[in-house]
Design an enzyme around this catalytic site. Structure first.
Site, PDB file in Angstrom:
ATOM      1  N   LYS A  61       0.843  -1.195   0.000  1.00  0.00           N
ATOM      2  CA  LYS A  61       0.000   0.000   0.000  1.00  0.00           C
ATOM      3  C   LYS A  61       0.884   1.253   0.000  1.00  0.00           C
ATOM      4  CE  LYS A  61      -3.519   2.248   2.812  1.00  0.00           C
ATOM      5  NZ  LYS A  61      -4.438   2.146   3.923  1.00  0.00           N
ATOM      6  N   GLU A  80      10.459  -4.555   4.744  1.00  0.00           N
ATOM      7  CA  GLU A  80      10.590  -5.944   4.314  1.00  0.00           C
ATOM      8  C   GLU A  80      10.300  -6.091   2.818  1.00  0.00           C
ATOM      9  OE1 GLU A  80       8.934  -4.809   6.905  1.00  0.00           O
ATOM     10  OE2 GLU A  80       8.870  -6.235   8.578  1.00  0.00           O
ATOM     11  N   GLY A 126      -4.859  -2.057   4.967  1.00  0.00           N
ATOM     12  CA  GLY A 126      -4.056  -3.192   4.495  1.00  0.00           C
ATOM     13  C   GLY A 126      -4.729  -4.535   4.747  1.00  0.00           C
ATOM     14  N   ARG A 127      -5.247  -4.721   5.952  1.00  0.00           N
ATOM     15  CA  ARG A 127      -5.835  -6.026   6.297  1.00  0.00           C
ATOM     16  C   ARG A 127      -7.249  -6.193   5.727  1.00  0.00           C
ATOM     17  NH1 ARG A 127      -4.799  -2.685  10.401  1.00  0.00           N
ATOM     18  NH2 ARG A 127      -6.470  -1.945  11.759  1.00  0.00           N
ATOM     19  N   GLU A 164      -4.812  -7.024  14.655  1.00  0.00           N
ATOM     20  CA  GLU A 164      -4.325  -5.684  14.300  1.00  0.00           C
ATOM     21  C   GLU A 164      -5.486  -4.683  14.380  1.00  0.00           C
ATOM     22  OE1 GLU A 164      -2.484  -4.289  10.341  1.00  0.00           O
ATOM     23  OE2 GLU A 164      -0.744  -4.982  11.431  1.00  0.00           O
ATOM     24  N   HIS A 221      -5.227 -33.663  16.890  1.00  0.00           N
ATOM     25  CA  HIS A 221      -4.113 -34.490  17.357  1.00  0.00           C
ATOM     26  C   HIS A 221      -2.992 -33.631  17.912  1.00  0.00           C
ATOM     27  CE1 HIS A 221      -5.929 -38.115  15.681  1.00  0.00           C
ATOM     28  NE2 HIS A 221      -6.434 -37.265  14.804  1.00  0.00           N
ATOM     29  N   LYS A 281       9.366  -0.817  14.380  1.00  0.00           N
ATOM     30  CA  LYS A 281       9.959  -0.487  13.078  1.00  0.00           C
ATOM     31  C   LYS A 281      11.052   0.561  13.249  1.00  0.00           C
ATOM     32  CE  LYS A 281       5.730  -1.093  10.307  1.00  0.00           C
ATOM     33  NZ  LYS A 281       4.727  -0.417   9.498  1.00  0.00           N
TER      34      LYS A 281
END
Ligand code: F6P
Length: 557
Positions: free
Chosen positions: A219, A225, A280-281, A366, A397, A517
């Site tokens: 965005k 990253e 973003g999410r 978030e 399991h 950050k």
């Protein structure tokens, strides 16, 4: 932003959540129902399993195995009214700037509005813009899928690598995995997110650069990253072709930041845009879904959007007592704030949904991991729970033991589909019978008398008792399709919205990710610099940095 706060403060209902009459009534009510057992609630009401269910746009929600009575539901619905959930829903759909700390509208619902619908923001209908981008994506996706888009040496694209993180990764990768059945099998799709070089290295190690297209999804186009991985990928391409011009044929961008995209060297013609009113999410159905669209084709992508839109309409118009996101959101509040549940599990009984819990972690945590109210004060109640999960039957399991017999209350969402995409023998019946069995076992358990009656030795009886009374929702849909996936994701988006409205927080900012950050930027050069006195962190961080430098030097020799 100041204006947004001022506007908001004058319109907000200033009653604190815990002072609301419905909240107080729920506190009192909790004392009277907290020990009620689902065994009794079901025994007293033979129709409970059919009564406490709701259906919307083809999703069936059975919420009868929750520790609620009719009064609980009525009080929770009253709480929603007192918190003006209806007003907040309308405000979102009308494009009001409900993300007050960023002074932004929250209009992911516009991303799936059909052509012809009108959603006005700052005097402009945004829906045509959405469809212009969708059309451009569709044209591009078609070109890649039919081989018309060529790499630098004239070969068609067979591999697509999406580089992005957070919402620019989790949505696309979840949707790709979920809809793999519908994807173009001749192509390879990879998703790189971590700044750990391993992620990119492993993603491209067996790919032919001549046939590889990178989608840089960000965005902001400034995320450390993503930009680091994008630059390394660019180097990989340039090294292979010994020519920077190859970048134009092997890179496209998805972003809101045209300036940075051009600076990176991607032709703005090959940029797919979206807008600051898409969080973003909440962006997997914007241009951020380009990799998904290339994988499944534009027709299926649009059918996913139709699924999102159907759930949006349901959320906006259905009465709250029949409204799936509202009911699920309120039940989450009930466990989080009255039973003190710290976590919530999502358990999809579908292997294709293996990344769904990870996707929901960002969406829920978030969004609602906040401790300051919209009015700027500290909350005096719990907000968003820890969200986690794994597909069934694998989880059975592994961690189900704790859900059945541990000391923690973990409300669960079971998700299942009636028709399998890969019918092999009776495997689907085995899968679904396990889903139904787990919610039954959690709710009703097994008493000491029942265990004894099986001839169990006395000493073992307490170990083999299942207390039951562990709550769950079950969501059933006919089949996992692009459309039903859209409905499911929108369902959870609106659950998050409902809860954020009750908790009186801004579900659409994410200031909590900033500090780390900033500190990482400061530490990066310190890992290479050996001027020790310059380290000005706390003693723990300083010692870790020194230790790292020392170890690395020894290994390097
Ligand atoms: O750091 C958190 C975050 O801002 C998320 O909200 C977002 O989805 C992610 O980073 C990636 O951001 P971008 O798409 O701008 O690279």
């Amino acid at each position: 932003m100041v204006e947004a706060f001022r506007r908001f403060r004058t319109t907000m209902n200033k009653t604190a959540l815990t002072q609301r009459p419905a909240w107080k009534a729920l506190e009192a009510h909790y004392q009277s129902v907290k020990d009620a057992h689902l065994r009794k609630l079901f025994a007293d009401d033979p129709k409970r399993g059919e009564r406490l269910a709701a259906e919307g746009v083809g999703l069936y929600l059975d919420y009868s195995k929750n520790r609620v009575t009719d009064e609980t539901i009525q009080l929770l619905l009253k709480l929603a009214e007192e918190c003006d959930l209806r007003g907040r829903i309308n405000a979102m759909f009308l494009g009001e700037k409900i993300n007050i700390t960023e002074d932004r509208a929250v209009l992911h619902v516009a991303l799936r509005a059909p052509r012809g619908q009108s959603i006005i923001l700052n005097g402009e209908n945004v829906v045509p813009k959405v469809h212009t981008v969708l059309d451009k994506m569709a044209e591009f996706a078609d070109h890649v899928r039919n081989g018309a888009w060529k790499g630098y040496t004239g070969k068609s694209i067979r591999n697509v690598v999406n580089i992005g993180i957070g919402g620019s990764n989790l949505g696309p990768v979840m949707a790709y995995e979920a809809l793999r059945h519908y994807s173009m099998r001749e192509m390879t799709f990879r998703f790189v997110s971590n700044v750990d070089g391993t992620d990119l290295a492993e993603a491209v190690r067996d790919l032919d650069p001549e046939e590889t297209l990178f989608i840089v999804s960000s965005k902001t186009f400034t995320t450390q990253e993503t930009m680091t991985n994008a630059h390394s990928a660019k180097q990989w391409i340039v090294n292979r072709f010994s020519n920077k011009r190859a970048v134009a044929d092997h890179f496209v961008a998805v972003s809101t930041n045209a300036r940075e995209v051009a600076q990176f060297g991607i032709d703005p013609v090959n940029m797919f845009g979206f807008w600051d009113w898409v969080g973003g999410r909440y962006s997997m159905d914007s241009a951020i879904g380009l990799a998904t669209m290339i994988a499944i084709g534009s027709k299926e992508f649009r059918s996913m959007l139709a699924g999102f839109h159907a759930m949006d309409d349901h959320f906006r118009t259905a009465p709250f007592d029949k409204n799936l996101p509202v009911l699920m959101g309120l039940l989450g509040v009930w466990y989080n704030n009255f039973f003190g549940a710290q976590t919530a599990a999502v358990l999809p009984y579908d292997q294709y949904l293996k990344r769904f819990p990870a996707y929901l972690q960002q969406l829920t945590m978030e969004s609602n991991g906040k401790h300051i109210t919209l009015g700027g004060t500290r909350v005096d109640y719990q907000t968003g729970p820890v969200f986690w999960g794994e597909p069934g039957t694998n989880g059975q399991h592994s961690f189900y033991q704790l859900i059945h017999q541990g000391t923690k209350l973990i409300p669960c969402d079971f998700i299942g589909f009636c028709y399998p995409l890969n019918p092999i023998g009776d495997q689907h019946e085995l899968l679904i019978s396990n889903l139904f069995a787990q919610s039954e076992a959690l709710a009703f358990g097994k008493t000491a008398e029942e265990v004894k009656a099986e001839g169990t030795a006395d000493a073992l009886v307490p170990h083999r008792v299942f207390e039951g009374n562990r709550p769950s929702n079950t969501i059933l849909a006919a089949q996992l399709t692009p459309e039903s996936l859209g409905k499911l994701v929108a369902l959870y988006e609106h659950v998050v919205f409902t809860q954020g409205a009750i908790w009186d927080i801004d579900s659409f900012d994410q200031w909590g990710v900033e500090l780390g950050k900033v500190l990482a930027k400061k530490i990066t050069p310190e890992l290479e610099s050996f001027v020790d006195p310059e380290l000005k962190h706390d003693s723990s961080t300083n010692a870790l940095i020194r230790r790292y430098r020392h170890s690395k030097t020894r290994i390097r020799g």
